[in-house]
Design a protein around this motif. Structure first.
Motif, PDB file in Angstrom:
ATOM      1  N   ARG A  18     113.270  56.662 -63.967  1.00  0.00           N
ATOM      2  CA  ARG A  18     114.493  55.950 -64.342  1.00  0.00           C
ATOM      3  C   ARG A  18     114.392  54.453 -64.120  1.00  0.00           C
ATOM      4  N   ALA A  19     113.540  54.061 -63.144  1.00  0.00           N
ATOM      5  CA  ALA A  19     113.484  52.637 -62.783  1.00  0.00           C
ATOM      6  C   ALA A  19     112.044  52.224 -62.519  1.00  0.00           C
ATOM      7  N   PRO A  20     111.251  52.081 -63.593  1.00  0.00           N
ATOM      8  CA  PRO A  20     109.837  51.732 -63.376  1.00  0.00           C
ATOM      9  C   PRO A  20     109.644  50.376 -62.697  1.00  0.00           C
ATOM     10  N   HIS A  21     110.715  49.545 -62.661  1.00  0.00           N
ATOM     11  CA  HIS A  21     110.585  48.249 -61.965  1.00  0.00           C
ATOM     12  C   HIS A  21     110.542  48.431 -60.447  1.00  0.00           C
ATOM     13  N   VAL A  22     110.875  49.624 -59.963  1.00  0.00           N
ATOM     14  CA  VAL A  22     110.729  49.913 -58.523  1.00  0.00           C
ATOM     15  C   VAL A  22     109.308  50.438 -58.319  1.00  0.00           C
ATOM     16  N   GLU A  23     108.475  49.610 -57.691  1.00  0.00           N
ATOM     17  CA  GLU A  23     107.045  49.960 -57.620  1.00  0.00           C
ATOM     18  C   GLU A  23     106.618  50.558 -56.285  1.00  0.00           C
ATOM     19  N   LEU A  24     107.515  50.493 -55.307  1.00  0.00           N
ATOM     20  CA  LEU A  24     107.163  51.027 -53.990  1.00  0.00           C
ATOM     21  C   LEU A  24     108.185  52.081 -53.587  1.00  0.00           C
ATOM     22  N   VAL A  25     107.735  53.284 -53.295  1.00  0.00           N
ATOM     23  CA  VAL A  25     108.645  54.357 -52.867  1.00  0.00           C
ATOM     24  C   VAL A  25     108.049  54.981 -51.611  1.00  0.00           C
ATOM     25  N   PHE A  26     108.796  54.929 -50.504  1.00  0.00           N
ATOM     26  CA  PHE A  26     108.359  55.632 -49.303  1.00  0.00           C
ATOM     27  C   PHE A  26     109.572  56.260 -48.635  1.00  0.00           C
TER      28      PHE A  26
ATOM     29  N   VAL B 256     102.522  47.774 -48.733  1.00  0.00           N
ATOM     30  CA  VAL B 256     102.695  46.498 -49.440  1.00  0.00           C
ATOM     31  C   VAL B 256     101.319  45.909 -49.775  1.00  0.00           C
ATOM     32  N   GLY B 257     100.401  45.996 -48.807  1.00  0.00           N
ATOM     33  CA  GLY B 257      99.038  45.495 -49.025  1.00  0.00           C
ATOM     34  C   GLY B 257      98.401  46.186 -50.225  1.00  0.00           C
ATOM     35  N   LYS B 258      98.616  47.481 -50.320  1.00  0.00           N
ATOM     36  CA  LYS B 258      98.022  48.261 -51.413  1.00  0.00           C
ATOM     37  C   LYS B 258      98.584  47.825 -52.776  1.00  0.00           C
ATOM     38  N   ILE B 259      99.883  47.619 -52.820  1.00  0.00           N
ATOM     39  CA  ILE B 259     100.500  47.189 -54.094  1.00  0.00           C
ATOM     40  C   ILE B 259      99.918  45.843 -54.526  1.00  0.00           C
ATOM     41  N   LYS B 260      99.801  44.941 -53.552  1.00  0.00           N
ATOM     42  CA  LYS B 260      99.315  43.590 -53.884  1.00  0.00           C
ATOM     43  C   LYS B 260      97.878  43.648 -54.384  1.00  0.00           C
TER      44      LYS B 260
ATOM     45  N   GLU C 173      96.168  46.393 -55.639  1.00  0.00           N
ATOM     46  CA  GLU C 173      95.897  47.211 -56.830  1.00  0.00           C
ATOM     47  C   GLU C 173      96.840  46.906 -57.987  1.00  0.00           C
ATOM     48  N   ARG C 174      97.909  46.195 -57.713  1.00  0.00           N
ATOM     49  CA  ARG C 174      98.923  45.869 -58.718  1.00  0.00           C
ATOM     50  C   ARG C 174      99.377  47.084 -59.513  1.00  0.00           C
ATOM     51  N   GLN C 175      99.566  48.132 -58.766  1.00  0.00           N
ATOM     52  CA  GLN C 175     100.206  49.290 -59.406  1.00  0.00           C
ATOM     53  C   GLN C 175     101.109  49.999 -58.405  1.00  0.00           C
ATOM     54  N   ALA C 176     101.997  50.844 -58.926  1.00  0.00           N
ATOM     55  CA  ALA C 176     103.019  51.461 -58.081  1.00  0.00           C
ATOM     56  C   ALA C 176     102.397  52.292 -56.953  1.00  0.00           C
ATOM     57  N   VAL C 177     103.089  52.287 -55.793  1.00  0.00           N
ATOM     58  CA  VAL C 177     102.637  53.080 -54.649  1.00  0.00           C
ATOM     59  C   VAL C 177     103.776  54.006 -54.236  1.00  0.00           C
ATOM     60  N   VAL C 178     103.491  55.307 -54.242  1.00  0.00           N
ATOM     61  CA  VAL C 178     104.494  56.295 -53.815  1.00  0.00           C
ATOM     62  C   VAL C 178     103.900  57.044 -52.632  1.00  0.00           C
TER      63      VAL C 178
ATOM     64  N   ASN D 293     107.634  57.615 -42.687  1.00  0.00           N
ATOM     65  CA  ASN D 293     106.475  56.703 -42.668  1.00  0.00           C
ATOM     66  C   ASN D 293     106.876  55.237 -42.790  1.00  0.00           C
ATOM     67  N   VAL D 294     108.032  54.911 -42.209  1.00  0.00           N
ATOM     68  CA  VAL D 294     108.511  53.524 -42.176  1.00  0.00           C
ATOM     69  C   VAL D 294     107.425  52.594 -41.630  1.00  0.00           C
ATOM     70  N   HIS D 295     106.707  53.066 -40.592  1.00  0.00           N
ATOM     71  CA  HIS D 295     105.696  52.232 -39.928  1.00  0.00           C
ATOM     72  C   HIS D 295     104.524  51.865 -40.848  1.00  0.00           C
ATOM     73  N   ARG D 296     104.412  52.539 -41.989  1.00  0.00           N
ATOM     74  CA  ARG D 296     103.285  52.284 -42.889  1.00  0.00           C
ATOM     75  C   ARG D 296     103.564  51.143 -43.876  1.00  0.00           C
ATOM     76  N   LEU D 297     104.743  50.533 -43.783  1.00  0.00           N
ATOM     77  CA  LEU D 297     105.117  49.500 -44.755  1.00  0.00           C
ATOM     78  C   LEU D 297     104.016  48.443 -44.979  1.00  0.00           C
ATOM     79  N   PRO D 298     103.437  47.864 -43.909  1.00  0.00           N
ATOM     80  CA  PRO D 298     102.436  46.815 -44.166  1.00  0.00           C
ATOM     81  C   PRO D 298     101.284  47.308 -45.044  1.00  0.00           C
ATOM     82  N   GLU D 299     100.788  48.511 -44.768  1.00  0.00           N
ATOM     83  CA  GLU D 299      99.672  49.023 -45.593  1.00  0.00           C
ATOM     84  C   GLU D 299     100.110  49.240 -47.037  1.00  0.00           C
TER      85      GLU D 299
END
Ligand code: SAM
Ligand code: SF4
Ligand code: F3S
Length: 450
Positions: free
Chosen positions: A96-104, A116-120, A122-127, A108-114
């Motif tokens: 419904r919202a492909p502009h949302v590229e990060l879903v967690f 975000v790093g992965k999105i930057k 690979e420039r693709q969505a991370v779920v 796993n709140v503590h994994r946020l830094p990794e």
């Protein structure tokens, strides 16, 4: 230019606290907060799904963010929290919202830094949604809301499975933090200038049952009651079924634990309570209230109520009204029952018509408002110790603070009073707040300045 973040938090205090940790991690990654969403390089929506209205709000905000992503393709929009833990939700968000590229999720709140790093990179969505909870991660950075009160999560998850509620499915099983970690955190908060802590858990009364060696919520309160420099302890939420006599005694004997009991009753009919799987009856709830008032006569008692649970008849609803009259709650959060997919109540027969639910909630609110007003009227002329929270947002000439019983009091004062414990005499009463004036004849407890 320093990159900026903006977090939108929906739902309860547990989410507020998680957002403080998300903010802390982003700051360690070099981001700075911005209140202006269109200036942010990363936007996170920390979501709630307890009722459909909560989810609708999130979808509304997601929609609004689409234009920002079109203007700035480097913007990272992420969604996390309870809503994303529902089955198929991650896929639904992406569809419904492909502009949302990060879903967690919540585990796993503590994994946020990794992530975000992965999105930057690979420039693709991370779920990344974990179906089950891991162990508690301590010592995460945190950027707390400023003020006199700090939130301290003492346990995660819920084992109660009330039949209407989605929380156990999206927050996992109960896990308690070790008492030493909590006491250390509270002592640090005091050294940072906080005066009050709000201990958080979906059912704080079952705190410690999962720890080795076992401990109880009452033990934790005793440990925190002797933390130097701390003025007040509050907690949220208590399950009436698990509120034992020892806990009442410990609270009555403590110096810092406030005399405010938030005891969600949900309904007054035993039939409905049974179908809700609440584990107590109207009679046992009234008995608990009686015990609290016998030991702490000036205690305030507040509650949560649901109208229109499947099968609730007019007679059942009258039991709820009767309970209100008997307990005379100081305040109540009232909700219309809302079907949550995956919960047992969603499949129950006898779903109540929307119109009936609306009429019932109106009746409930009218009655509760009258009782709240009457209870507040009884405060006229009394002197309360209040912890001053700051300048009133509606009238900058007034300061505001709370009594130990959690009543909001507005009074004439100055911003330097923030964080102080002052005596205030109540001069006016309303449904939602009291007005007062400083009672200079009474000495106020002194605390180190903020
Ligand atoms: N753990 C707390 C407890 O047991 O009371 C509170 C959990 S919930 C986040 C807060 C309140 O939302 C509940 O007390 C209940 O009144 C209400 N609630 C939960 N699920 C609901 C539903 N499906 N429909 C309407 N209200 C609901
Ligand atoms: Fe939901 Fe019941 Fe758990 Fe509260 S105790 S979070 S209402 S299941
Ligand atoms: Fe909502 Fe999750 Fe809290 S569903 S009420 S944010 S635990």
């Amino acid at each position: 230019m320093t990159p900026k973040y903006h977090i939108m938090t929906f739902g309860c205090q547990m989410n507020e606290r998680d957002s403080e940790i998300l903010a802390g991690m982003l700051q360690e990654m070099g981001y700075q907060p911005t209140a202006e969403v269109n200036r942010a390089d990363i936007i996170l929506l920390n979501t709630c799904c307890v009722r459909e209205t909560a989810e609708n709000k999130v979808w509304g905000r997601i929609g609004e963010l689409k234009a920002l992503k079109s203007e700035n393709p480097d913007l990272i929009i992420g969604i996390c929290g309870c809503m994303t833990q529902q089955p198929e939700m991650a896929a639904k968000v992406r569809r419904r919202a492909p502009h949302v590229e990060l879903v967690f999720g919540t585990h796993n709140v503590h994994r946020l830094p990794e992530l975000v790093g992965k999105i930057k990179e690979e420039r693709q969505a991370v779920v990344d949604i974990w179906e089950t909870e891991g162990s508690i991660v301590e010592n995460l950075p945190s950027k707390r809301i400023e003020g006199v009160r700090a939130y301290v999560t003492i346990m995660y998850g819920c084992n109660n499975f009330c039949t209407y509620c989605i929380v156990p499915y999206v927050r996992g099983r109960e896990r308690s933090r070790h008492p030493e970690d909590i006491t250390r955190e509270v002592a640090e908060l005091v050294s940072e200038g906080y005066k009050e802590v709000m201990l958080l858990g979906q059912n704080v009364n079952s705190y410690g049952k999962d720890l080795e060696p076992g401990t109880e919520f009452a033990d934790l309160l005793q440990k925190l009651d002797i933390v130097d420099g701390l003025a007040r302890i509050r907690y949220m939420t208590s399950h009436p079924r698990d509120f034992n006599d020892r806990l009442i005694d410990v609270i009555a004997a403590s110096e810092k634990v406030c005399e405010h009991f938030h005891l969600p009753v949900q309904a007054g009919s035993n039939e409905v309570l049974k179908k809700m799987n609440r584990g107590y009856t109207k009679e046992s709830y009234l008995e608990l209230v009686g015990k609290i008032r016998a030991k702490i006569p000036h205690a305030s008692i507040t509650t949560d109520l649901i109208v229109g649970f499947p099968g609730e008849t007019d007679d059942d609803f009258r039991e709820t009204l009767d309970l209100l009259e008997q307990v005379r709650f100081d305040a109540a959060f009232t909700f219309i029952y809302n079907k949550r997919s995956g919960t047992p109540a969603a499949e129950m027969s006898g779903q109540v018509h929307d119109q009936v639910k609306k009429e019932r909630i109106q009746q409930l609110i009218t009655l509760q408002n009258r009782i709240s007003q009457e209870n507040n009227l009884a405060q006229l002329g009394k002197t309360h110790e209040i912890l001053v929270e700051g300048v009133n947002s509606g009238n900058p000439d007034l300061m505001e603070g709370r009594t130990r019983t959690n009543k909001l009091v507005l009074f004439g004062g100055t911003p330097e009073m923030t964080g102080k414990l002052l005596k205030v005499r109540i001069t006016e009463s309303g449904t939602w707040h009291l007005d007062g004036e400083l009672d200079l004849s009474k000495s106020s407890r002194s605390l180190p300045p903020l």
